[in-house]
Design a protein around this motif. Structure first.
Motif, short mmCIF file in Angstrom:
data_model
loop_
_atom_site.label_atom_id
_atom_site.label_comp_id
_atom_site.label_asym_id
_atom_site.label_seq_id
_atom_site.Cartn_x
_atom_site.Cartn_y
_atom_site.Cartn_z
N SER A 1 0.83 -1.21 0.00
CA SER A 1 0.00 0.00 0.00
C SER A 1 0.86 1.26 0.00
O SER A 1 0.42 2.32 -0.43
N GLN A 2 2.11 1.12 0.47
CA GLN A 2 3.05 2.24 0.46
C GLN A 2 3.92 2.23 -0.80
O GLN A 2 4.87 3.01 -0.90
N HIS A 3 3.61 1.34 -1.75
CA HIS A 3 4.34 1.20 -3.01
C HIS A 3 5.75 0.64 -2.83
O HIS A 3 6.67 0.98 -3.57
N ILE A 4 5.91 -0.23 -1.85
CA ILE A 4 7.17 -0.96 -1.67
C ILE A 4 6.93 -2.37 -2.19
O ILE A 4 6.31 -3.19 -1.52
N TYR A 5 7.41 -2.63 -3.41
CA TYR A 5 7.12 -3.89 -4.08
C TYR A 5 8.28 -4.88 -4.07
O TYR A 5 8.09 -6.08 -4.21
N TRP A 6 9.49 -4.37 -3.96
CA TRP A 6 10.69 -5.18 -4.15
C TRP A 6 11.45 -5.23 -2.84
O TRP A 6 11.55 -4.22 -2.12
N PHE A 7 12.03 -6.39 -2.50
CA PHE A 7 12.74 -6.50 -1.23
C PHE A 7 13.89 -5.51 -1.13
O PHE A 7 14.23 -5.04 -0.04
N LYS A 8 14.51 -5.13 -2.25
CA LYS A 8 15.61 -4.17 -2.21
C LYS A 8 15.14 -2.75 -1.95
O LYS A 8 15.95 -1.88 -1.64
N ASP A 9 13.85 -2.50 -2.06
CA ASP A 9 13.31 -1.16 -1.80
C ASP A 9 12.82 -1.00 -0.36
O ASP A 9 12.37 0.08 0.01
N VAL A 10 12.87 -2.07 0.44
CA VAL A 10 12.45 -1.96 1.84
C VAL A 10 13.49 -1.11 2.58
O VAL A 10 14.66 -1.49 2.65
N PRO A 11 13.09 0.04 3.12
CA PRO A 11 14.08 0.90 3.80
C PRO A 11 14.79 0.18 4.94
O PRO A 11 16.01 0.17 5.02
N TYR A 12 14.03 -0.41 5.85
CA TYR A 12 14.59 -1.17 6.96
C TYR A 12 13.89 -2.52 7.03
O TYR A 12 12.71 -2.60 7.37
N GLN A 13 14.60 -3.59 6.72
CA GLN A 13 14.03 -4.92 6.89
C GLN A 13 13.65 -5.15 8.34
O GLN A 13 12.64 -5.79 8.65
N SER A 14 14.44 -4.60 9.25
CA SER A 14 14.19 -4.79 10.68
C SER A 14 12.86 -4.21 11.13
O SER A 14 12.23 -4.72 12.06
N GLN A 15 12.38 -3.16 10.46
CA GLN A 15 11.15 -2.50 10.90
C GLN A 15 9.92 -3.38 10.63
O GLN A 15 8.85 -3.16 11.20
N ILE A 16 10.08 -4.38 9.77
CA ILE A 16 8.97 -5.30 9.50
C ILE A 16 8.63 -6.11 10.76
O ILE A 16 7.49 -6.54 10.93
N VAL A 17 9.61 -6.32 11.63
CA VAL A 17 9.39 -7.12 12.84
C VAL A 17 8.33 -6.49 13.75
O VAL A 17 7.30 -7.12 14.04
N PRO A 18 8.52 -5.24 14.23
CA PRO A 18 7.45 -4.65 15.06
C PRO A 18 6.17 -4.40 14.27
O PRO A 18 5.08 -4.48 14.84
N LEU A 19 6.30 -4.11 12.97
CA LEU A 19 5.11 -3.89 12.15
C LEU A 19 4.23 -5.14 12.15
O LEU A 19 3.00 -5.05 12.34
N ALA A 20 4.83 -6.31 11.95
CA ALA A 20 4.04 -7.55 11.93
C ALA A 20 3.42 -7.83 13.29
O ALA A 20 2.27 -8.27 13.38
N ALA A 21 4.16 -7.57 14.37
CA ALA A 21 3.63 -7.80 15.71
C ALA A 21 2.45 -6.86 15.98
O ALA A 21 1.43 -7.26 16.56
N ILE A 22 2.59 -5.60 15.57
CA ILE A 22 1.50 -4.62 15.75
C ILE A 22 0.26 -5.08 14.98
O ILE A 22 -0.86 -5.06 15.51
N LEU A 23 0.45 -5.50 13.74
CA LEU A 23 -0.68 -5.91 12.90
C LEU A 23 -1.32 -7.19 13.42
O LEU A 23 -2.53 -7.38 13.30
N ALA A 24 -0.50 -8.09 14.00
CA ALA A 24 -1.06 -9.30 14.60
C ALA A 24 -1.97 -8.94 15.77
O ALA A 24 -3.03 -9.54 15.96
N GLU A 25 -1.57 -7.95 16.57
CA GLU A 25 -2.37 -7.52 17.71
C GLU A 25 -3.62 -6.76 17.28
O GLU A 25 -4.69 -6.89 17.88
N LEU A 26 -3.50 -5.97 16.22
CA LEU A 26 -4.65 -5.17 15.76
C LEU A 26 -5.73 -6.02 15.12
O LEU A 26 -6.91 -5.63 15.10
N ASP A 27 -5.34 -7.15 14.56
CA ASP A 27 -6.28 -8.02 13.84
C ASP A 27 -6.96 -7.21 12.73
O ASP A 27 -6.27 -6.55 11.96
#
Length: 618
Positions: free
Chosen positions: A360-386
């Motif tokens: 949704s933020q137009h990040i389509y390619w793994f090389k365009d991910v600014p911080y791979q590490s930021q996906i960790v808390p993002l996934a945890a937040i989204l798991a909690e938000l349902d």
């Protein structure tokens, strides 16, 4: 502070090998397979035969907190698999397995040659050569193929035949797998040479006293960790002592621990299935979830597990300080199997939603991910938000938090503490509390745009992505960069004022190589631009593509480019206007104003531009 209790001693080599054979000394399941080649085996036998040190062995006493699934040393009798081991080998597996296979196990040794081809070998010591003080001992130890017949000229000529014991006796070739049990072979040797017993018995006893005795008297240093050693200590110790072997991470350790706790539980297979489902969840190659690592998944799992413990504590109203939310390695290693089973499915869904959020933020390619590490808390937040993450107000806050992390460049160092704080703070913010520290702490300086040259920079990738998100359209085709066109058209970030033109105009590379002079373009458009002046390539695009100047100008504006400065080849005017436009773009994403004032401190050093950082994608 993690402490390790250990003792060190020396133990006879044959005692260690017998325990490995009998199953009293085994391997933790995370250890890699045995991989030594033929030359390595010969070298090891040579060293021991000369009483040279070959390194220490480190073991872990069983029966403590850390309960690994054990497995036999490779080649040990399978009937000993049910033996409860006294200790597990943490370091020294390759040496112990190699010595067991070559000196105690009677079967052929399956190894590899220098070309990495699988081969089978029996090993022998040439008794006469081994006693020659002028010869290299390594030349006295030979490997021969499974048939024990060595030939050349495509099998037409036999070089050496050791296919029977009589032939071994005749050539004085002692099999290394009889080193610790040589009595029967010795009697056969004497019987074979009964007509020349004086000379051959002299040879035998000298060989026995100088070579075989070196093996039988060999003392190997052993460092023994007690069973009070905890999981984190085992992981740390293994990393320090096993630098040349397989890298042990928390996932590998948990794999062995879970297998030891529940028979038949194969964490590695479960992770592989989860990773495939996540990779297949988005029908695009090389999307961000295809590079998700098991350690990242378990960091997020640790966040959910520790958050769950905190909730339970707070609901009990016991007062006092609640347990922290954390994802340190110690926390990851402490995740019980029951917690994994409880959270794994919803966390997988959290990562799947994280992939959708990035799209949704137009990040389509793994090389365009600014911080791979930021996906960790993002996934945890989204798991909690349902399902709540689908609400517009929630997604707006998530996007602001995400881009503050990117342009504040807050996820580039030791960030486990930020993971935990963001999980708690962002969930509270969405529920109506104050904004999280990542949003409050994030600051972007205008001068940062002037130094953004590396494709590896998180902020650099962020600008690239925001331009596509804003609706930038390709100069040549006018096509927006959606998830389909991005890969079909090989979209990447390219120079607006071409490098060749800038060099000819004597513009410093440090000025033209920044993100201000770059924008997402298709491969074909970049080829059409070439090294021409902007006025020339814009004219060419109009003439060859049948597109009006007004339409091309509209495409340029979608990239926050002022058309007139580009058509006038006005590099300074272009840089000034686009710099301000990009700052406004970043400000909207972060929800706060960038700092445009004077720098109050000097930069630490000159900006160094690496040639590799500016190579264009093709």
């Amino acid at each position: 502070m993690t402490r390790v209790e250990f003792d060190s001693t020396k133990k006879p080599l044959d005692e260690i090998l017998k325990k490995a054979r009998d199953g009293l000394l085994q391997l933790p399941d995370f250890q890699r397979g045995w991989v030594w080649d033929e030359e390595g085996l010969r070298g090891l036998l040579t060293s021991v035969s000369r009483s040279f040190p070959v390194g220490a062995v480190m073991t872990l006493q069983t029966g403590g907190e850390v309960h690994f699934k054990p497995r036999l040393v490779e080649g040990a009798p399978s009937e000993n698999a049910n033996v409860i081991p006294e200790a597990l080998i943490l370091d020294g597996q390759q040496r112990i397995t190699s010595l067991y296979q070559t000196t105690m196990r009677r079967a052929v040794v399956e190894t590899i040659n220098t070309k990495k081809q699988k081969i089978k070998r029996f090993f022998y010591i040439d008794m006469t050569k081994s006693l020659d003080e002028t010869a290299d001992r390594a030349n006295a130890i030979v490997g021969i193929q499974e048939s024990k017949v060595e030939t050349r000229h495509f099998g037409k000529e036999i070089v050496r035949d050791l296919s029977t014991e009589e032939r071994e006796f005749a050539q004085c070739m002692f099999p290394t797998n009889r080193i610790f049990d040589s009595d029967a072979w010795q009697m056969g040797f004497f019987q074979y040479w009964k007509d020349d017993l004086v000379e051959k018995s002299t040879l035998w006893f000298k060989f026995q006293n100088e070579v075989l005795a070196a093996f039988r008297q060999y003392q190997m240093p052993v460092i023994h960790l007690g069973n009070s050693t905890n999981r984190e200590a085992v992981c740390l110790v293994f990393e320090k002592v096993n630098t040349g072997g397989k890298k042990l991470d928390a996932f590998e350790l948990l794999t062995a621990i879970y297998a030891g706790e529940e028979e038949g539980f194969l964490l590695r297979e479960q992770w592989a299935a989860c990773a495939k489902r996540l990779s297949d969840s988005i029908a695009l190659r090389d999307h961000p979830l295809t590079r998700l690592q098991a350690t990242e998944f378990f960091q997020a799992l640790a966040l959910l597990h520790s958050l769950d413990r905190r909730k339970v504590y707070e609901s009990s109203r016991n007062g006092g300080e609640p347990p922290p939310v954390t994802c340190t390695r110690e926390t990851v290693l402490g995740i019980p199997l029951a917690a994994y089973k409880m959270h794994a499915t919803r966390l997988e869904d959290g990562f799947r939603k994280a992939g959708k959020f990035l799209f949704s933020q137009h990040i389509y390619w793994f090389k365009d991910v600014p911080y791979q590490s930021q996906i960790v808390p993002l996934a945890a937040i989204l798991a909690e938000l349902d399902d709540r993450w689908e609400f517009d107000a929630v997604r707006t806050k998530l996007a602001q938090w995400y881009w503050c992390g990117v342009f504040g460049e807050l996820y580039g160092g030791a960030i486990e503490t930020r993971f935990a704080k963001d999980l708690v703070d962002v969930l509270a913010w969405i529920a109506g509390a104050a904004e999280p520290a990542t949003v409050k702490d994030a600051a972007f300086r205008a001068e940062r745009l002037d130094t953004m040259t590396s494709r590896l920079s998180a902020a650099y990738k962020g600008v690239h992505t925001l331009l596509m998100q804003k609706g930038a359209r390709d100069f040549r085709s006018g096509q927006p960069f959606n998830q389909a066109s991005y890969f079909e058209e090989s979209v990447d970030i390219h120079h607006i004022f071409p490098r060749a033109w800038c060099d000819n105009a004597m513009i410093a590379r440090a000025r033209y190589d920044t993100i201000i002079n770059k924008t997402p373009l298709s491969y074909k458009t970049n080829r059409a631009i070439g090294g021409d002046a902007p006025s020339q390539y814009l004219s060419n695009l109009s003439a060859h593509g049948g597109v009006s100047d007004a339409a091309i100008d509209d495409h340029l504006r979608s990239h926050l480019i002022d058309p007139q400065t580009l058509r006038n080849n006005d590099f300074d005017g272009f840089i000034s206007l686009r710099r301000e436009a990009l700052l406004s773009l970043i400000e909207r994403a972060m929800g706060k104003i960038a700092y445009r004032g004077e720098l109050t401190d000097e930069p630490e050093g000159e900006i160094v531009l690496d040639e590799a950082e500016t190579i264009e994608f093709a």
